[in-house]
Motif scaffolding. Structure first.
Motif, PDB file in Angstrom:
ATOM      1  N   ALA A 194       0.971  -1.326  -0.122  1.00  0.00           N
ATOM      2  CA  ALA A 194      -0.014  -0.097  -0.167  1.00  0.00           C
ATOM      3  C   ALA A 194       0.799   0.978   0.107  1.00  0.00           C
ATOM      4  N   GLY A 195       2.239   1.112   0.144  1.00  0.00           N
ATOM      5  CA  GLY A 195       2.920   2.218   0.251  1.00  0.00           C
ATOM      6  C   GLY A 195       2.889   3.016   1.406  1.00  0.00           C
ATOM      7  N   ALA A 196       2.821   2.478   2.456  1.00  0.00           N
ATOM      8  CA  ALA A 196       2.455   3.015   3.668  1.00  0.00           C
ATOM      9  C   ALA A 196       4.007   3.883   4.118  1.00  0.00           C
ATOM     10  N   PRO A 197       3.670   4.995   4.966  1.00  0.00           N
ATOM     11  CA  PRO A 197       4.906   5.907   5.294  1.00  0.00           C
ATOM     12  C   PRO A 197       6.004   4.756   5.894  1.00  0.00           C
ATOM     13  N   ARG A 198       7.205   5.195   5.958  1.00  0.00           N
ATOM     14  CA  ARG A 198       8.175   4.528   6.467  1.00  0.00           C
ATOM     15  C   ARG A 198       8.189   4.213   8.001  1.00  0.00           C
ATOM     16  N   LYS A 199       7.676   5.120   8.711  1.00  0.00           N
ATOM     17  CA  LYS A 199       7.505   5.072  10.256  1.00  0.00           C
ATOM     18  C   LYS A 199       6.535   3.665  10.718  1.00  0.00           C
ATOM     19  N   TYR A 200       6.148   3.410   9.582  1.00  0.00           N
ATOM     20  CA  TYR A 200       4.952   2.355  10.161  1.00  0.00           C
ATOM     21  C   TYR A 200       5.883   0.714  10.296  1.00  0.00           C
ATOM     22  N   ALA A 201       7.082   0.985   9.542  1.00  0.00           N
ATOM     23  CA  ALA A 201       7.987  -0.205   9.842  1.00  0.00           C
ATOM     24  C   ALA A 201       8.319  -0.408  11.187  1.00  0.00           C
ATOM     25  N   TRP A 202       8.046   0.540  12.024  1.00  0.00           N
ATOM     26  CA  TRP A 202       8.129   0.313  13.346  1.00  0.00           C
ATOM     27  C   TRP A 202       7.230  -0.384  14.005  1.00  0.00           C
ATOM     28  N   VAL A 203       5.911  -0.300  13.460  1.00  0.00           N
ATOM     29  CA  VAL A 203       4.664  -0.842  14.124  1.00  0.00           C
ATOM     30  C   VAL A 203       4.864  -2.403  13.661  1.00  0.00           C
ATOM     31  N   GLY A 204       5.218  -2.641  12.370  1.00  0.00           N
ATOM     32  CA  GLY A 204       5.562  -4.192  12.062  1.00  0.00           C
ATOM     33  C   GLY A 204       6.698  -4.613  12.873  1.00  0.00           C
ATOM     34  N   ALA A 205       7.579  -4.197  13.322  1.00  0.00           N
ATOM     35  CA  ALA A 205       8.603  -4.693  13.933  1.00  0.00           C
ATOM     36  C   ALA A 205       8.243  -4.902  15.584  1.00  0.00           C
ATOM     37  N   PHE A 206       7.122  -3.751  15.888  1.00  0.00           N
ATOM     38  CA  PHE A 206       6.739  -3.783  17.482  1.00  0.00           C
ATOM     39  C   PHE A 206       5.896  -5.123  17.475  1.00  0.00           C
ATOM     40  N   GLY A 207       5.189  -5.429  16.521  1.00  0.00           N
ATOM     41  CA  GLY A 207       4.300  -6.587  16.375  1.00  0.00           C
ATOM     42  C   GLY A 207       4.770  -7.863  16.508  1.00  0.00           C
ATOM     43  N   ILE A 208       6.198  -8.052  15.699  1.00  0.00           N
ATOM     44  CA  ILE A 208       6.837  -9.346  15.818  1.00  0.00           C
ATOM     45  C   ILE A 208       7.458  -9.476  17.064  1.00  0.00           C
ATOM     46  N   MET A 209       7.858  -8.374  17.658  1.00  0.00           N
ATOM     47  CA  MET A 209       8.531  -8.553  19.083  1.00  0.00           C
ATOM     48  C   MET A 209       7.527  -9.050  19.974  1.00  0.00           C
ATOM     49  N   VAL A 210       6.440  -8.428  20.067  1.00  0.00           N
ATOM     50  CA  VAL A 210       5.279  -8.878  20.929  1.00  0.00           C
ATOM     51  C   VAL A 210       4.957 -10.281  20.949  1.00  0.00           C
ATOM     52  N   THR A 211       4.748 -10.822  19.580  1.00  0.00           N
ATOM     53  CA  THR A 211       4.562 -12.038  19.271  1.00  0.00           C
ATOM     54  C   THR A 211       5.657 -13.081  19.831  1.00  0.00           C
ATOM     55  N   VAL A 212       6.792 -12.807  19.405  1.00  0.00           N
ATOM     56  CA  VAL A 212       8.130 -13.631  19.576  1.00  0.00           C
ATOM     57  C   VAL A 212       8.268 -13.756  21.368  1.00  0.00           C
ATOM     58  N   VAL A 213       8.308 -12.442  22.100  1.00  0.00           N
ATOM     59  CA  VAL A 213       8.236 -12.797  23.471  1.00  0.00           C
ATOM     60  C   VAL A 213       7.175 -13.661  24.102  1.00  0.00           C
ATOM     61  N   TRP A 214       5.886 -13.250  23.279  1.00  0.00           N
ATOM     62  CA  TRP A 214       4.664 -14.329  24.088  1.00  0.00           C
ATOM     63  C   TRP A 214       5.104 -15.794  23.799  1.00  0.00           C
ATOM     64  N   LEU A 215       5.423 -16.109  22.605  1.00  0.00           N
ATOM     65  CA  LEU A 215       5.957 -17.333  22.126  1.00  0.00           C
ATOM     66  C   LEU A 215       6.925 -17.894  23.030  1.00  0.00           C
ATOM     67  N   TYR A 216       8.021 -17.427  23.303  1.00  0.00           N
ATOM     68  CA  TYR A 216       9.262 -17.590  24.045  1.00  0.00           C
ATOM     69  C   TYR A 216       8.701 -17.946  25.585  1.00  0.00           C
ATOM     70  N   VAL A 217       7.910 -16.923  26.246  1.00  0.00           N
ATOM     71  CA  VAL A 217       7.454 -17.403  27.573  1.00  0.00           C
ATOM     72  C   VAL A 217       6.506 -18.533  27.472  1.00  0.00           C
ATOM     73  N   GLU A 218       5.700 -18.491  26.621  1.00  0.00           N
ATOM     74  CA  GLU A 218       4.812 -19.788  26.683  1.00  0.00           C
ATOM     75  C   GLU A 218       5.507 -21.001  26.394  1.00  0.00           C
ATOM     76  N   ILE A 219       6.432 -21.129  25.818  1.00  0.00           N
ATOM     77  CA  ILE A 219       7.450 -22.263  25.313  1.00  0.00           C
ATOM     78  C   ILE A 219       8.141 -22.520  26.848  1.00  0.00           C
ATOM     79  N   LEU A 220       8.598 -21.625  27.418  1.00  0.00           N
ATOM     80  CA  LEU A 220       9.402 -21.607  28.726  1.00  0.00           C
ATOM     81  C   LEU A 220       8.564 -22.106  29.920  1.00  0.00           C
ATOM     82  N   ARG A 221       7.230 -21.743  29.759  1.00  0.00           N
ATOM     83  CA  ARG A 221       6.118 -22.301  30.848  1.00  0.00           C
ATOM     84  C   ARG A 221       6.053 -23.877  30.469  1.00  0.00           C
ATOM     85  N   ILE A 222       5.891 -24.241  29.281  1.00  0.00           N
ATOM     86  CA  ILE A 222       5.618 -25.637  28.988  1.00  0.00           C
ATOM     87  C   ILE A 222       6.854 -26.418  29.476  1.00  0.00           C
ATOM     88  N   LEU A 223       8.132 -26.111  29.146  1.00  0.00           N
ATOM     89  CA  LEU A 223       9.087 -26.939  29.557  1.00  0.00           C
ATOM     90  C   LEU A 223       9.151 -26.945  31.158  1.00  0.00           C
TER      91      LEU A 223
END
Length: 292
Positions: free
Chosen positions: A256-285
């Motif tokens: 869509a040609g979004a402004p460059r600053k929205y790359a930070w939103v994408g990076a933020f979303g990935i970090m939220v998900t990866v941290v959530w995934l890591y903590v859940e796996i840590l708890r399972i183990l």
């Protein structure tokens, strides 16, 4: 050759003196090559790499990757701080790691996550601050579990990277995609998981007998399998689909040609998900190791 073209003999292409006016003919204006300076400039333009996010001011996949790596760099630095802080007070006479770092990191990360999610325009300082608090949380909770179950952090990290890598590969190959139906199921499952987590925390805080064990309701066994493991595996699938949604959002933003600053939103979303995934796996183990 143009000089031998029969069209030049056609009266329609001759002036009053009989000279040819056919384009490209002998009497036509011939192409003059550009000056050397202009030619060199054109060659430089064609040889230069394509314009990136900085030049276009638009969001790109490469720029989003760079910002994601930068956020994880901040997370790793503060995770080291959280780890050292957690283990600083551990001595032979006081073998209890501090829980202060991951509690502070969890609270600060949650508040900043809510602010960033509901903020209309992305704020780079707030997103970076979120990464810093998440690092404190991840480092603190990792050190705490590593003290109790040696080697668990390496296992959780390897499992997290494996899930992220497989999900990214499947998305890049087009084998999995976000869909309206799957997203609706994901959102319903998320609400159910949040309700369960809040109830579990409440039961643990008030020492309700049914929530016995270090993980509350998660410690209850269903046909010999801890409930926390069953729920945890479902949550890992949910987190993987959340990554698909993150990748899809980035892809849509780029198209869509979004402004460059929205790359930070994408990076933020990935970090939220990866941290959530890591903590859940840590708890399972931890649940599995606790039952050994």
């Amino acid at each position: 050759m143009a000089l031998n073209n029969p069209a030049f003999n056609n009266p329609a292409f001759q002036d009053s003196r009989g000279a040819s006016t056919y384009p490209g003919g002998p009497a036509a204006t011939q192409y003059a090559p550009p000056p050397a300076a202009e030619a060199a400039q054109l060659d430089g333009m064609y040889a230069s790499p394509p314009a990136g996010a900085r030049e276009t001011g638009r969001m790109t996949v490469e720029d989003t990757v760079h910002k994601t790596l930068a956020l994880f760099g901040v997370l790793v630095v503060t995770a080291v701080v959280g780890w050292l802080w957690t283990m600083a007070g551990v001595t032979p006479t006081n073998p209890n790691p501090s829980i202060a770092p991951w509690l502070i990191g969890a609270l600060g990360g949650f508040v900043l996550a809510m602010v960033n999610i509901f903020k209309k325009q992305p704020s780079v300082p707030l997103i970076v601050a979120y990464a810093a608090f998440e690092g404190l949380f991840v480092g603190g909770i990792s050190a705490f579990f590593e003290f109790i179950y040696p080697g668990i952090v390496f296992q959780a990290t390897l499992a997290t990277l494996s899930v992220v890598g497989v999900t990214l590969a499947l998305f890049a190959s087009g084998k999995i995609r976000a869909s309206a139906k799957a997203t609706k199921i994901f959102l319903i499952a998320m609400v159910g998981y949040l309700v369960f987590s809040l109830i579990n925390v409440g039961l643990m805080l008030f020492n309700v007998p049914i929530a016995g064990g270090a993980f509350g309701l998660r410690s209850i066994e269903v046909m010999g399998i801890p409930l926390g493991v069953i729920i945890g595996l479902l949550v890992v699938v949910m987190a993987a689909y959340s990554l698909v949604l993150d990748f899809d959002q980035i892809q849509r933003g780029v198209r869509a040609g979004a402004p460059r600053k929205y790359a930070w939103v994408g990076a933020f979303g990935i970090m939220v998900t990866v941290v959530w995934l890591y903590v859940e796996i840590l708890r399972i183990l931890a649940i599995l190791r606790g039952n050994d």
